[in-house]
Write a protein that holds these residues in place. Structure first.
Motif, PDB file in Angstrom:
ATOM      1  N   TYR A   1       3.143  31.948  13.661  1.00 17.89           N
ATOM      2  CA  TYR A   1       3.346  30.687  12.941  1.00 17.89           C
ATOM      3  C   TYR A   1       2.944  30.765  11.471  1.00 17.89           C
ATOM      4  O   TYR A   1       3.188  29.826  10.717  1.00 17.89           O
ATOM      5  CB  TYR A   1       2.544  29.561  13.605  1.00 17.89           C
TER       6      TYR A   1
ATOM      7  N   PHE B   1       2.039  29.472  23.272  1.00 18.11           N
ATOM      8  CA  PHE B   1       2.838  29.047  22.122  1.00 18.11           C
ATOM      9  C   PHE B   1       2.565  27.583  21.786  1.00 18.11           C
ATOM     10  O   PHE B   1       2.506  27.199  20.612  1.00 18.11           O
ATOM     11  CB  PHE B   1       4.323  29.245  22.413  1.00 18.11           C
TER      12      PHE B   1
ATOM     13  N   CYS C   1      10.463  25.576  15.678  1.00 20.11           N
ATOM     14  CA  CYS C   1      10.045  26.967  15.879  1.00 20.11           C
ATOM     15  C   CYS C   1       9.390  27.148  17.245  1.00 20.11           C
ATOM     16  O   CYS C   1       9.644  28.143  17.938  1.00 20.11           O
ATOM     17  CB  CYS C   1       9.082  27.394  14.772  1.00 20.11           C
ATOM     18  N   THR C   2       8.540  26.189  17.641  1.00 12.92           N
ATOM     19  CA  THR C   2       7.914  26.276  18.964  1.00 12.92           C
ATOM     20  C   THR C   2       8.961  26.227  20.055  1.00 12.92           C
ATOM     21  O   THR C   2       8.876  26.974  21.049  1.00 12.92           O
ATOM     22  CB  THR C   2       6.907  25.128  19.148  1.00 12.92           C
TER      23      THR C   2
ATOM     24  N   TYR D   1      10.581  29.549  20.221  1.00  5.15           N
ATOM     25  CA  TYR D   1       9.668  30.515  20.820  1.00  5.15           C
ATOM     26  C   TYR D   1       9.595  30.343  22.335  1.00  5.15           C
ATOM     27  O   TYR D   1       9.584  31.322  23.093  1.00  5.15           O
ATOM     28  CB  TYR D   1       8.266  30.371  20.215  1.00  5.15           C
TER      29      TYR D   1
ATOM     30  N   GLY E   1       0.879  26.349  18.325  1.00  2.00           N
ATOM     31  CA  GLY E   1       1.671  25.427  17.521  1.00  2.00           C
ATOM     32  C   GLY E   1       0.908  24.153  17.192  1.00  2.00           C
ATOM     33  O   GLY E   1       0.999  23.623  16.077  1.00  2.00           O
TER      34      GLY E   1
ATOM     35  N   CYS F   1      -1.688  24.838  14.507  1.00  2.00           N
ATOM     36  CA  CYS F   1      -0.996  24.961  13.223  1.00  2.00           C
ATOM     37  C   CYS F   1      -0.620  23.593  12.667  1.00  2.00           C
ATOM     38  O   CYS F   1      -0.714  23.353  11.464  1.00  2.00           O
ATOM     39  CB  CYS F   1       0.261  25.808  13.376  1.00  2.00           C
ATOM     40  N   ALA F   2      -0.172  22.687  13.532  1.00  2.00           N
ATOM     41  CA  ALA F   2       0.275  21.364  13.092  1.00  2.00           C
ATOM     42  C   ALA F   2      -0.864  20.582  12.445  1.00  2.00           C
ATOM     43  O   ALA F   2      -0.711  20.019  11.349  1.00  2.00           O
ATOM     44  CB  ALA F   2       0.863  20.586  14.267  1.00  2.00           C
TER      45      ALA F   2
ATOM     46  N   LEU G   1       7.650  23.057  12.743  1.00  2.00           N
ATOM     47  CA  LEU G   1       6.807  23.630  13.785  1.00  2.00           C
ATOM     48  C   LEU G   1       7.355  23.313  15.183  1.00  2.00           C
ATOM     49  O   LEU G   1       7.309  24.163  16.080  1.00  2.00           O
ATOM     50  CB  LEU G   1       5.374  23.111  13.658  1.00  2.00           C
TER      51      LEU G   1
END
Length: 542
Positions: A250, A62, A281-282, A285, A66, A69-70, A278
């Motif tokens: 994500y 995760f 959400c991380t 998760y 993440g 994605c960032a 993010l």
């Protein structure tokens, strides 16, 4: 020149000028927007898939996903703030590095949106069937998945018979009817023009967050440290493989990027909204995954020869069925509704069913938004002449692109009917990662070719962030299963054949037609008769 066709940025930016959006969003609103867009798919659907790939090490997965994605989001934001129009990464690429690569990005976005919608539909089906079974309304297993069909296909292509495949043939299904039905309903809604309101979306976000919060509150207190050992049973390859799949959880963060034009002080608030959403959400998760692992364990299931079975395969379906038939508690990696299963095992069955209900209520909105995104990308490509203009037809009554919506719905329904959720998510991720990689490339190219262009948001440390995004996307792509890795070049080859056989000769840009997209992308372009002495026709607003 092969890469010489680019859409003039000034023409595309005419859209943004016509939109005239007010800058009203602050950092908090952007963060909430990101949380609502991200949470809802992967954490409900892919937890068991990640556990099968990495065991408890999926916690690291995760974090890896993440981070990628960032850095991708920071690149995405610069282009979104400069080119805030429909078409997403396809439009950005078209204006910067040319038509051929833009076509490839648009073609790859089909994997992100349409195949992603199929994955969410299968995840919804798993929860809907589980909810019905929990209420005593037993749905026929033959119509709730395609495990038996997949086993049959494997055997037909020469796979060695095994007890796991035999079990899958005996107890598995042949088609996923609920997944097909939800895709059909969403397609119908998109055709008639019904979209979820901001109020409904806010309620669904609250439902999702409440369900995950309840899960965390009930599982964290009963965590057992022994369930985290061994932490990485499949090694680093398993961690990165799970990260490549979890990346799907994500997808949606770009909703923050595309709101850059409506943001007050975007240079400050966009990165806060991106990184903030993010990060939250991380954190969610990690807490959910920790609760699931600590409560009942998350070690991968192995085959008769001791090898770790591929998630979503017919073999693991058969092995899991045999484990349950033996009277043993179903492992986390076997459950198709992982969070519900964990709560049932720790004696919170009613709350578990409420979590399942939350997924049933919330996931259709994700299917809708993914299919909406796909139809708009298709529509934009058709208006550029790269796809048949019939696809850009608008319904005379509903004023929606009904042809492309129905085509998208049929494709998504076929994929959802016969493929498991994990494979669909991996195929979707391959397209998404390629699109994000091209966005990072486009940011750096545009910094060189047009350095003085106004940028409401500038990617900080772009020559560090963009290469990190490229490397991260490549790393996750090559950590996908072999079939998912091969899907992208195979799909790309089909796209190239279509481009050179049909699209290139019909391209509006190639024919000298400059297209100015409409604000809402709901009408095809209308040719303007050339002025005396003008070399090529133009396009005016429809």
């Amino acid at each position: 020149m092969l890469f010489g066709r680019t859409k003039p940025l000034d023409a595309v930016l005419a859209t943004a000028e016509k939109k005239g959006l007010h800058r009203t969003l602050g950092a908090f609103q952007l963060t909430m927007l990101g949380i609502g867009a991200v949470i809802g798919t992967g954490i409900f659907v892919l937890t068991s898939e990640a556990a099968q790939k990495a065991g408890p090490g999926m916690l690291l997965s995760f974090v890896v996903a993440g981070f990628v994605c960032a850095v991708a989001a920071l690149c995405y934001s610069e282009l979104a703030s400069m080119v805030p129009v429909s078409g997403s990464a396809y439009t950005y690429t078209y204006t910067v590095v040319g038509e051929l690569l833009a076509w490839m990005v648009g073609w790859a976005l089909i994997l992100e949106y349409a195949v992603g919608a199929s994955a969410v539909a299968v995840g919804w089906s798993n929860h809907a069937v589980g909810l019905l079974n929990g209420l005593g309304l037993h749905f026929p297993s033959a119509l709730g998945n395609a495990d038996a069909l997949n086993a049959k296909v494997l055997l037909a292509f020469g796979a060695a018979p095994s007890p796991d495949l035999t079990t899958a043939l005996q107890v598995g299904g042949w088609i996923n009817i609920p997944a097909v039905l939800i895709v059909g309903v969403v397609t119908w809604l998109l055709v008639i023009g019904t979209t979820e309101s901001a109020r409904v979306n806010a309620v669904l976000v609250l439902i999702k967050i409440a369900a995950l919060t309840a899960f965390i509150a009930l599982t964290i207190p009963v965590m057992n440290a022994e369930n985290f050992t061994p932490f990485t049973p499949t090694g680093g390859a398993g961690v990165f493989g799970a990260a490549a799949s979890i990346f799907f959880a994500y997808v949606g963060f770009d909703a923050v990027s595309t709101a850059a034009e409506e943001t007050k002080n975007p240079q400050r608030n966009v990165p806060i909204g991106l990184i903030g959403s993010l990060f939250i959400c991380t954190l969610f998760y990690l807490l959910v995954a920790s609760g699931a692992i600590g409560a009942i364990g998350a070690q991968p299931v192995t085959g008769a020869d001791g090898t770790v079975l591929a998630p979503g395969s017919a073999e693991i379906a058969g092995r899991c069925a045999a484990i349950v038939a033996s009277g043993t508690i179903e492992p986390l990696v076997c459950s198709k509704e992982a969070l519900v299963h964990v709560l049932q095992v720790i004696n919170w069955p009613v709350i578990g069913r409420l979590v399942g209900l939350a997924a049933v209520l919330a996931l259709p909105s994700v299917v809708l938004m993914m299919m909406f995104g796909q139809t708009r990308v298709f529509f934009t490509m058709a208006r550029d002449g790269l796809l048949p203009e019939r696809l850009s037809a608008v319904h005379p009554k509903f004023r929606t692109p009904h042809v492309v919506t129905v085509v998208t719905g049929i494709g998504a329904a076929i994929a959802a009917a016969f493929l498991p959720v994990g494979k669909l998510a991996d195929y979707s991720n391959s397209g998404t990662l390629f699109a994000f990689l091209m966005v990072a490339v486009s940011v750096m190219v545009l910094r060189r070719t047009d350095p003085n262009r106004p940028r409401p948001f500038r990617t900080p440390g772009v020559y560090i962030i963009a290469p990190l995004s490229i490397l991260g996307c490549l790393g996750l792509y090559f950590s996908l299963p072999l079939t998912a890795i091969l899907v992208l070049p195979g799909w790309g080859l089909v796209g190239l054949l279509i481009y050179f056989g049909y699209s290139r000769s019909r391209s509006h840009v190639g024919r000298g037609i400059i297209d100015v997209p409409e604000m809402d992308s709901d009408a095809p372009p209308v040719p303007v008769p050339p002025m005396p002495g003008a070399p090529t026709p133009g396009i005016r607003q429809a």
